[in-house]
Write a protein that holds these residues in place. Structure first.
Motif, mmCIF file in Angstrom:
data_model
loop_
_atom_site.group_PDB
_atom_site.id
_atom_site.type_symbol
_atom_site.label_atom_id
_atom_site.label_comp_id
_atom_site.label_asym_id
_atom_site.label_seq_id
_atom_site.Cartn_x
_atom_site.Cartn_y
_atom_site.Cartn_z
ATOM 1 N N GLY A 176 0.731 -1.027 -0.052
ATOM 2 C CA GLY A 176 0.065 -0.085 -0.146
ATOM 3 C C GLY A 176 0.717 1.122 -0.057
ATOM 4 O O GLY A 176 0.299 2.153 -0.347
ATOM 5 N N GLN A 177 2.026 1.311 0.507
ATOM 6 C CA GLN A 177 2.878 2.514 0.390
ATOM 7 C C GLN A 177 3.868 2.437 -0.665
ATOM 8 O O GLN A 177 4.335 3.434 -1.150
ATOM 9 C CB GLN A 177 3.884 2.313 1.924
ATOM 10 N N GLU A 178 4.121 1.139 -1.022
ATOM 11 C CA GLU A 178 5.199 1.020 -2.343
ATOM 12 C C GLU A 178 4.539 1.310 -3.732
ATOM 13 O O GLU A 178 5.037 1.914 -4.424
ATOM 14 C CB GLU A 178 6.145 -0.312 -2.202
ATOM 15 N N ARG A 179 3.277 0.658 -3.789
ATOM 16 C CA ARG A 179 2.528 0.890 -5.218
ATOM 17 C C ARG A 179 1.579 1.715 -5.397
ATOM 18 O O ARG A 179 0.934 2.305 -4.696
ATOM 19 C CB ARG A 179 1.924 -0.690 -5.338
ATOM 20 N N ALA A 180 1.420 2.149 -6.743
ATOM 21 C CA ALA A 180 -0.064 2.926 -7.011
ATOM 22 C C ALA A 180 -1.235 2.111 -7.223
ATOM 23 O O ALA A 180 -2.152 2.743 -6.539
ATOM 24 C CB ALA A 180 0.618 3.538 -8.481
ATOM 25 N N GLU A 181 -1.049 0.954 -7.354
ATOM 26 C CA GLU A 181 -2.403 -0.019 -7.330
ATOM 27 C C GLU A 181 -2.031 -1.308 -7.019
ATOM 28 O O GLU A 181 -0.913 -1.738 -7.423
ATOM 29 C CB GLU A 181 -3.126 0.179 -8.776
ATOM 30 N N ILE A 182 -2.719 -2.109 -6.407
ATOM 31 C CA ILE A 182 -2.726 -3.252 -6.229
ATOM 32 C C ILE A 182 -3.956 -4.101 -6.567
ATOM 33 O O ILE A 182 -5.192 -3.468 -6.278
ATOM 34 C CB ILE A 182 -2.723 -3.788 -4.715
ATOM 35 N N GLN A 183 -3.894 -5.304 -6.897
ATOM 36 C CA GLN A 183 -5.151 -6.202 -7.536
ATOM 37 C C GLN A 183 -5.340 -7.334 -6.493
ATOM 38 O O GLN A 183 -4.443 -7.851 -6.034
ATOM 39 C CB GLN A 183 -4.789 -6.757 -8.678
ATOM 40 N N VAL A 184 -6.504 -7.078 -5.769
ATOM 41 C CA VAL A 184 -6.850 -8.058 -4.881
ATOM 42 C C VAL A 184 -8.114 -8.957 -5.234
ATOM 43 O O VAL A 184 -9.278 -8.530 -5.415
ATOM 44 C CB VAL A 184 -6.946 -7.682 -3.332
ATOM 45 N N VAL A 185 -8.157 -10.342 -4.957
ATOM 46 C CA VAL A 185 -9.261 -11.081 -5.060
ATOM 47 C C VAL A 185 -10.467 -10.667 -4.299
ATOM 48 O O VAL A 185 -10.402 -10.587 -3.196
ATOM 49 C CB VAL A 185 -8.916 -12.500 -5.046
ATOM 50 N N ASN A 186 -11.741 -10.716 -5.020
ATOM 51 C CA ASN A 186 -12.864 -10.441 -4.215
ATOM 52 C C ASN A 186 -13.941 -11.466 -4.313
ATOM 53 O O ASN A 186 -15.178 -11.161 -4.244
ATOM 54 C CB ASN A 186 -13.330 -8.990 -4.927
#
Ligand SMILES: NC(=O)C1=CN([C@@H]2O[C@H](COP(=O)(O)OP(=O)(O)OC[C@H]3O[C@@H](n4cnc5c(N)ncnc54)[C@H](OP(=O)(O)O)[C@@H]3O)[C@@H](O)[C@H]2O)C=CC1
Ligand SMILES: Cc1cn([C@H]2C[C@H](O)[C@@H](COP(=O)(O)OP(=O)(O)O[C@H]3O[C@@H](C)C(=O)[C@@H](O)[C@H]3O)O2)c(=O)[nH]c1=O
Ligand SMILES: [Mg+2]
Length: 304
Positions: free
Chosen positions: A166-176
């Protein structure tokens, strides 16, 4: 009461150690002092110390890697609980052990009870199920707490990974599309203690816990309350810690590359725990707040 705690440097073990001290004398040898895959060393250790209670928080928990390291996963997750069970049976001690939602395949509708049929999807789940069976068949007085999605401020876990990404990346994909209850290691430790307190309440005698267990042995589901997806869990983490600025994007499980499928439904019904011991863990959302309250500086996860 003499207690042997295994896995003291893991998430659950490190949360348990300070609390177990209120029940008696705790020995908690780390891996360097006792390699738990060395059956002879384990047997020698237990026969010498004669713990009234073994709390087995050690495990092989690398779900993907287990597919390649089947023997290592079974040694820790299947053979060890059975061995601890027979050693305790020898002299009259008890065992508390932990297991997982991954013993199920996730096809069930609604929350799983302890009576539902297991059908693990991968090596980790199969090894954990074999451990449940091995421990129960040893005939020792034992409690097996099945929990799910464990996180905390120590060790490798989803919360710490997300605080970092969350601090290193611009976006993250997470399973929903996987549902379950994220469970704080601190809640598992508190729940374990609450159960022990009901077992020991009658007497101060060293074997009172073993005596109190009679008729209550078996499997119990023990998770934080409520349910969510990994995606919504991540969103809540980032709401609580705005330093995590990454955009969170929902994806289906199929878009997250992995050698082993996870259950889409990991929800565990905790009714039996409440009925037998009067114990209920807090909601997952409350436990997450309690956990994060113990982390003053979120940048710590980048360096530790
Ligand atoms: N993590 C999760 O999401 C979930 C976990 N569970 C179950 O909860 C229990 C606790 O899990 P958790 O605290 O997350 O596990 P961790 O992976 O955080 O800790 C496992 C511990 O086992 C120790 N260990 C592994 N192999 C050996 C060995 N050969 N000799 C000595 N020690 C060893 C590790 O030692 P070292 O520190 O040296 O590596 C570590 O301290 C387990 O039964 C697990 O299956 C259930 C559901 C979810
Ligand atoms: C890091 C990451 C994971 N994910 C997904 C993968 C997975 O489906 C889910 C959780 O990731 P994990 O790596 O924690 O998954 P996993 O290691 O399978 O977690 C399991 O560990 C074992 C020990 C258990 O017993 C289970 O209860 C469960 O907690 O989130 C994303 O979608 N995006 C990401 O960036
Ligand atoms: Mg993992």
């Amino acid at each position: 009461m003499r207690i042997l705690l295994t896995g003291v440097n893991g998430q659950v073990g490190s949360a348990l150690k300070p609390l177990l001290r209120s029940l008696g004398t705790v020995q908690a040898p780390p891996r360097e002092e006792l390699d738990l895959v060395d059956a002879r060393a384990v047997a020698a250790w237990v026969r010498q110390y004669r713990p009234h209670l073994i709390v087995n928080a050690a495990a092989y928990t690398a779900v993907d890697r287990a597919e390649q390291e089947q023997a290592a996963a079974f040694a820790l997750n299947a053979q060890l609980p059975e061995l601890l069970g027979s050693l305790q049976r020898e002299w009259g001690g008890a065992v508390i052990h932990y297991s997982t939602d991954y013993v199920f395949d996730g096809t069930h509708e609604g929350a799983y009870t302890e009576k539902d049929i297991t059908a693990p999807l991968g090596v980790y789940g199969r090894s954990k199920r074999a451990g449940e069976e091995g421990l129960m068949s040893s005939g020792v007085p034992a409690l097996i707490f099945r929990t799910s999605w464990v996180y905390g401020l120590h060790g490798r876990n989803f919360l710490r990974t997300m605080l970092r990404l969350g601090q290193e990346r611009a976006e993250i994909q997470v399973v929903n599309d996987q549902w379950g209850a994220p469970t704080w290691a601190g809640s598992i430790a508190q729940g374990t203690m609450a159960v022990c307190a009901t077992l020991c309440s009658s007497a101060q005698a060293e074997n009172s816990l073993v005596d109190g267990l009679t008729g209550k042995e078996g499997i119990y589901h023990l998770t934080n309350g409520g349910a969510t997806t990994w995606y919504d869990f991540t969103r809540r983490i980032f709401e609580l810690r705005p330093e995590c600025r990454a955009l969170v994007l929902p994806i289906p499980s199929g878009d997250y590359p992995s050698p082993v499928r996870r259950p889409v439904n990991s929800r565990l019904d905790n009714t039996k725990l409440k009925e037998v011991f009067g114990v209920r863990l807090p909601l997952w959302s409350e436990a997450l707040e309690d956990c994060l309250a113990e982390l003053p500086d979120v940048q710590e996860v980048l360096t530790s």
